[in-house]
Scaffold this active site. Structure first.
Site, PDB file in Angstrom:
ATOM      1  N   LEU A 128       0.864  -1.179   0.000  1.00 48.54           N
ATOM      2  CA  LEU A 128       0.000   0.000   0.000  1.00 48.54           C
ATOM      3  C   LEU A 128       0.901   1.229   0.000  1.00 48.54           C
ATOM      4  CD1 LEU A 128      -2.728  -0.878   2.688  1.00 48.54           C
ATOM      5  CD2 LEU A 128      -2.926  -1.049   0.193  1.00 48.54           C
ATOM      6  N   ASP A 129       0.453   2.285  -0.680  1.00 48.89           N
ATOM      7  CA  ASP A 129       1.202   3.540  -0.654  1.00 48.89           C
ATOM      8  C   ASP A 129       1.356   4.009   0.791  1.00 48.89           C
ATOM      9  OD1 ASP A 129       1.054   3.456  -3.414  1.00 48.89           O
ATOM     10  OD2 ASP A 129      -0.667   4.818  -3.522  1.00 48.89           O
ATOM     11  N   LYS A 130       2.384   4.804   1.030  1.00 43.20           N
ATOM     12  CA  LYS A 130       2.681   5.272   2.390  1.00 43.20           C
ATOM     13  C   LYS A 130       1.475   5.953   3.032  1.00 43.20           C
ATOM     14  CE  LYS A 130       6.209   7.767   5.030  1.00 43.20           C
ATOM     15  NZ  LYS A 130       7.492   8.490   4.954  1.00 43.20           N
ATOM     16  N   THR A 181      -1.700   5.507   2.350  1.00 40.45           N
ATOM     17  CA  THR A 181      -2.902   4.676   2.345  1.00 40.45           C
ATOM     18  C   THR A 181      -2.875   3.731   3.543  1.00 40.45           C
ATOM     19  OG1 THR A 181      -2.944   4.735  -0.077  1.00 40.45           O
ATOM     20  CG2 THR A 181      -4.277   3.046   0.985  1.00 40.45           C
ATOM     21  N   ARG A 230      -5.808   6.487  -6.922  1.00 38.18           N
ATOM     22  CA  ARG A 230      -5.554   7.928  -6.807  1.00 38.18           C
ATOM     23  C   ARG A 230      -5.495   8.586  -8.185  1.00 38.18           C
ATOM     24  NH1 ARG A 230      -0.217   7.796  -3.321  1.00 38.18           N
ATOM     25  NH2 ARG A 230      -0.445  10.077  -3.380  1.00 38.18           N
TER      26      ARG A 230
END
Length: 283
Positions: free
Chosen positions: A135-137, A139, A235
């Site tokens: 997961l993105d930082k 998220t 996103r």
């Protein structure tokens, strides 16, 4: 360090050899399977090594699998809490808070989700933990972790084949008009901004399904389901529609007071490759 038993397994059908189980059914990598053969890592119910990997096994044969040198190198971060949603002999499902990376970028780095996971696994006597997806930082939400190399190999292929359903909840700026829809737009790198991704005809195919959950005064709550797993996919897609995730300033979302953006991975669904049960894991 000696072998560590990682799981027991009962063969579901006759005429399956140990080699077929590892290579074909479980898609074990050549290196892992070779290492297991050399180190006699497959045992019978009496913990005796099975030397013959090419004779079909009777249905219901109990096998015990051990893995030599299955060691992950993440440093253990014992200071931070870890929320575990599901665990068995093969996988962990944990919650990643917003604001921390899924994994370190280099050796010796700490402060990531995998450092917390490593501390948890080591407390249980384990030495192996590898993330199956990221997961993105910014998220938050569910991340699957493999507890042994065969699980890692199998779940990696399941991600590639898009047979793990990943569901997210996002709050986005403005009012999304359509109650539901599918965004099929390829995503590539932004040449002018190394951290960004953009919709690009030369990018990788990307498919996001969405539906409206709730309409607020200035924002919309959207449920999004990934058919592909491109970097920043939700996103980028929602921003391209003109409705960036609230707080996601990288993609022109309105800033939030706490500086975070409103995107959470809320559910995972898949057929468990070892138990063959349908699994749904929710936050």
């Amino acid at each position: 360090m000696g072998n560590m038993t990682l799981f027991h397994y009962q063969t579901p059908a006759p005429d399956l050899t140990v080699e077929q189980l590892l290579k074909d059914k479980w898609q074990g990598g050549k290196k892992t399977v070779h290492l297991m053969r050399m180190s006699k890592s497959v045992l019978d119910a009496n913990n005796e090594p099975i030397d013959d990997w090419r004779t079909p096994l009777a249905a219901g044969t109990e096998l015990v699998f051990t893995f030599p040198e299955a060691i992950s190198t993440y440093l253990a971060d014992e200071q931070s809490a870890l929320t575990v949603l599901f665990e068995d002999e093969h996988i962990l499902a944990v919650v990643k808070p917003a604001g921390i990376a899924t994994h370190p970028d280099g050796p010796g780095e700490t402060g990531t989700l995998m450092n917390r996971v490593m501390a948890y696994v080591k407390k249980q006597g384990g030495n192996y933990a590898e993330h199956i997806h990221r997961l993105d930082k910014g998220t938050s939400g569910i991340v699957l972790i493999a507890k042994h190399p065969i699980a890692k190999s199998l779940f990696d292929r399941m991600i590639e084949q898009n047979v793990i359903t990943r569901t997210y909840i996002a709050e986005v700026d403005g009012h999304v008009k359509r109650p539901k829809g599918t965004i099929r737009l390829p995503i590539g790198r932004d040449r002018h901004h190394p951290a960004k991704r953009i919709v690009s005809t030369s990018g990788q195919s990307a498919v996001t399904n969405f539906r409206i959950i709730e309409r607020k005064e200035d924002t919309t709550i959207v449920e999004a389901e990934l058919e592909t797993g491109r970097t920043h996919q939700i996103r980028v897609h929602l921003s391209h529609l003109g409705h960036p995730v609230t707080g996601d300033t990288l993609y022109d979302g309105h800033a939030t007071e706490d500086g975070t953006y409103r995107l959470t991975a809320t559910a995972l669904a898949f057929v468990h490759p070892f138990t063959e049960q349908q699994m749904t894991i929710n936050i």
